[in-house]
Every structure is written in structure tokens, then in C-alpha cells.
Write an enzyme that holds these catalytic residues in place. Structure first.
Site, PDB file in Angstrom:
ATOM      1  N   GLY A   1       2.005   6.822  -6.194  1.00 20.58           N
ATOM      2  CA  GLY A   1       2.405   5.461  -5.882  1.00 20.58           C
ATOM      3  C   GLY A   1       1.278   4.467  -6.042  1.00 20.58           C
ATOM      4  O   GLY A   1       1.525   3.267  -6.231  1.00 20.58           O
TER       5      GLY A   1
ATOM      6  N   TYR B   1       1.973   7.348  -2.021  1.00 21.97           N
ATOM      7  CA  TYR B   1       0.557   7.610  -2.278  1.00 21.97           C
ATOM      8  C   TYR B   1      -0.237   7.972  -1.034  1.00 21.97           C
ATOM      9  O   TYR B   1      -1.397   8.389  -1.140  1.00 21.97           O
ATOM     10  CB  TYR B   1      -0.110   6.419  -2.982  1.00 21.97           C
ATOM     11  CG  TYR B   1      -0.149   5.131  -2.170  1.00 21.97           C
ATOM     12  CD1 TYR B   1      -1.095   4.917  -1.174  1.00 21.97           C
ATOM     13  CD2 TYR B   1       0.757   4.112  -2.427  1.00 21.97           C
ATOM     14  CE1 TYR B   1      -1.134   3.747  -0.457  1.00 21.97           C
ATOM     15  CE2 TYR B   1       0.727   2.928  -1.723  1.00 21.97           C
ATOM     16  CZ  TYR B   1      -0.223   2.745  -0.731  1.00 21.97           C
ATOM     17  OH  TYR B   1      -0.259   1.581  -0.010  1.00 21.97           O
TER      18      TYR B   1
ATOM     19  N   LYS C   1      13.440  -6.560  -0.724  1.00 23.49           N
ATOM     20  CA  LYS C   1      13.524  -6.612  -2.186  1.00 23.49           C
ATOM     21  C   LYS C   1      14.865  -7.135  -2.702  1.00 23.49           C
ATOM     22  O   LYS C   1      14.933  -7.619  -3.838  1.00 23.49           O
ATOM     23  CB  LYS C   1      13.226  -5.228  -2.780  1.00 23.49           C
ATOM     24  CG  LYS C   1      11.760  -4.830  -2.672  1.00 23.49           C
ATOM     25  CD  LYS C   1      11.455  -3.592  -3.483  1.00 23.49           C
ATOM     26  CE  LYS C   1       9.970  -3.287  -3.478  1.00 23.49           C
ATOM     27  NZ  LYS C   1       9.621  -2.147  -4.352  1.00 23.49           N
TER      28      LYS C   1
ATOM     29  N   SER D   1      -2.010  -3.966  -1.343  1.00 18.33           N
ATOM     30  CA  SER D   1      -1.948  -5.137  -2.220  1.00 18.33           C
ATOM     31  C   SER D   1      -3.077  -6.139  -1.961  1.00 18.33           C
ATOM     32  O   SER D   1      -3.653  -6.680  -2.917  1.00 18.33           O
ATOM     33  CB  SER D   1      -0.591  -5.828  -2.103  1.00 18.33           C
ATOM     34  OG  SER D   1       0.423  -5.021  -2.679  1.00 18.33           O
TER      35      SER D   1
ATOM     36  N   ASP E   1       8.077  -3.993 -10.634  1.00 19.36           N
ATOM     37  CA  ASP E   1       8.067  -2.536 -10.471  1.00 19.36           C
ATOM     38  C   ASP E   1       8.403  -1.840 -11.787  1.00 19.36           C
ATOM     39  O   ASP E   1       7.905  -0.747 -12.064  1.00 19.36           O
ATOM     40  CB  ASP E   1       9.063  -2.105  -9.390  1.00 19.36           C
ATOM     41  CG  ASP E   1       8.524  -2.324  -7.989  1.00 19.36           C
ATOM     42  OD1 ASP E   1       7.284  -2.365  -7.830  1.00 19.36           O
ATOM     43  OD2 ASP E   1       9.328  -2.453  -7.054  1.00 19.36           O
TER      44      ASP E   1
END
Length: 280
Positions: free
Chosen positions: A235, A214, A71, A23, A105
């Protein structure tokens, strides 16, 4: 109280762990492209540190990208949007006088699938956690009306059927070892170790594969896609796809998915060249 360096706004990704996240590379590339003097950091925040961390952010802080295991807990720190209410999970906290919690998401799934096709009618979802719930809502937004959920513990996946009813998707829950009916998309949300023995079988059941992992790549599902000639998303596509909406929520400006995807690929190449260990 945590304060940023420099005079611009600051955002960050938080998780436990968080230091392997791509990120920062993606959001910093977005800021550069948009001409913003902003910073984007990463912070490893254990579950028992979450409350103190969030409440310790001062005025220059604009937003947080939120990954596991926060989350669900992050919802307590702002007003949830419709998707957060549906899925019970958030991955974005936008700070300010009235903080808000979002789930990008779902948009990430939609944005990534749109790279390959306009929509879907049926999906197979492997797993039943937060990412799987986002995948189901994303599938509904892509036009899906049928979903098969493969779960290691089917008795714990009944909430997926309830969520399906809420978004107009008929959900069938099967044990992970079962072969699902043909679908437009297989979306795997479980770790590489859990999907390995099922990858070849699943690859033959859909026109498009999507692995939320990923790194390391190729995953077993990625290898199965290569051997069967089936297109696959990773991903990295999910991360870039959801970051499009995160950047917009935090900055008010639009960024294209390609800029974020290129930044992620460049960062993975840099880490590979330096022998760095990857992660989500």
C-alpha cells in the site's frame, strides 16, 4: 473558517481516522523538493462533519486528499473527472473557483505496477470496494482483458462486472474461498484479517502480488510472497503512486515517485523507532 498558517497555500488529508496517514510526510517532501512554501496537514473529519469542513475552507486552501470513509461523499463537492464517474469514488478535491474531484488511486495502481512490469493481461482482485474498483480501471489501463474478483459477498460485487464492461475487461466473480485462475497480478484490497487464511493459496496464482495495506508489514500476503519468492508491492507503493498525480493536480508541478516513496519509508522508520502505532 479554517485558515492555514503562514503565507503559502495549504492542502490536507481528511478521513476518519486520518492522523496515521503518511500523506503529510509525502506531500511535505514534495513541496520541499519543488521549492514551495506550502503546508500539508491532516484533519480527522467524521462523516457528519464533512459538509461543514469543506465549506469552511477559505481561499488559501488548494486541495484535499480524501481517504475513507469519504471517497464517495466527496463527489458532491466538485465536478468529477472521467475516472470518478467510472468508479463512483474520488480521493482528491482540487479547490478554487470551480472545484474538481479526481480519482488518483487508478494512477497509483498503474504507477506502482510499472515499477515491476510494463503491463498485465489478467488480474485477480480481492474485494469489491472503492479501492477494488480503482484497481480494475487501473488494470484496464495496464492492458488487462480478464479479471477475477474474489468477494466475501459475491452478490454485492455485480457492479464490478458492470465496471469491467465499461472499461473492456471481462470480469468473473467468485467467492473469496475459491482459487482463482492464474494471473499476472493479485491485487488485495481487504483488511489483513480477511486475507490471512487465503494468502498462501493466492500467492501461488500470480507472478506479482499487490497488497493495498502497508502497516503493519509484512501482511499475511507479504509473508506469503516472501515464502514463495513472489515479488510484491504494498500500500505504500499505491499511496506514493497516487500522490504523484495529486501533487501535480494541486501544484501544477511534477514530482518523481521515488521522492514520495522515500518520504513514506522514512516516516514509517521514524514511527517504528518511537513506538508509534501505524495506520493507513
Amino acid at each position: 473558517m479554517l485558515s492555514p498558517h503562514g503565507g503559502g497555500r495549504v492542502c490536507a488529508v481528511i478521513g476518519h481516522p486520518a492522523h496515521h496517514s503518511l500523506s503529510p510526510a509525502m506531500h511535505r517532501a514534495a513541496y520541499a523538493a519543488l521549492g514551495l512554501d506550502w503546508d500539508y496537514q491532516w484533519h480527522d473529519v467524521a462523516p457528519d462533519q464533512l459538509d461543514g469542513f469543506v465549506r469552511g475552507l477559505d481561499k488559501p486552501w488548494r486541495g484535499l486528499s480524501v481517504t475513507m470513509p469519504h471517497k464517495e461523499a466527496i463527489i458532491a463537492f466538485g465536478s468529477p473527472d472521467e475516472v470518478v464517474t467510472l468508479t463512483g469514488a474520488g480521493n482528491t478535491l482540487v479547490l478554487g473557483e470551480s472545484p474538481t474531484v479526481h480519482n488518483t488511486d487508478v494512477a497509483g495502481v498503474v504507477n506502482a505496477v510499472h515499477l515491476q512490469r510494463d503491463g498485465i493481461e489478467a488480474i485477480t482482485i480481492v474485494g469489491n470496494g472503492a479501492t477494488a474498483r480503482s484497481g480494475l480501471v487501473g488494470a484496464a489501463r495496464l492492458g488487462a482483458r480478464r479479471a477475477t474478483v474474489l468477494a466475501r459477498r459475491p452478490e454485492r460485487a455485480t457492479g464490478m462486472a458492470d465496471l469491467g464492461r465499461a472499461v473492456g475487461v471481462e470480469v468473473t466473480i467468485l467467492p473469496l474461498g475459491h482459487t482463482p485462475p492464474a494471473a499476472d497480478l493479485v491485487f488485495s484490497t481487504i483488511p489483513t484479517s480477511g486475507i490471512a487464511e487465503h494468502a498462501e493459496r493466492l500467492a501461488g496464482t500470480a507472478e506479482l502480488l499487490f497488497d493495498a495495506v502497508y502497516d503493519p508489514w509484512p501482511t499475511p500476503l507479504g509473508q506469503a510472497a516472501e515464502s514463495t519468492g513472489t515479488p510484491i508491492l504494498s500500500g505504500l507503493h499505491l499511496l506514493a503512486g497516487q500522490a504523484v498525480d495529486q501533487v501535480q493536480l494541486m501544484t501544477g508541478l511534477d514530482i518523481d515517485l521515488d521522492t514520495l516513496l522515500r518520504a513514506g519509508l522514512d516516516e514509517l522508520a521514524r514511527r517504528s523507532a518511537h513506538g508509534a502505532v501505524g495506520g493507513v
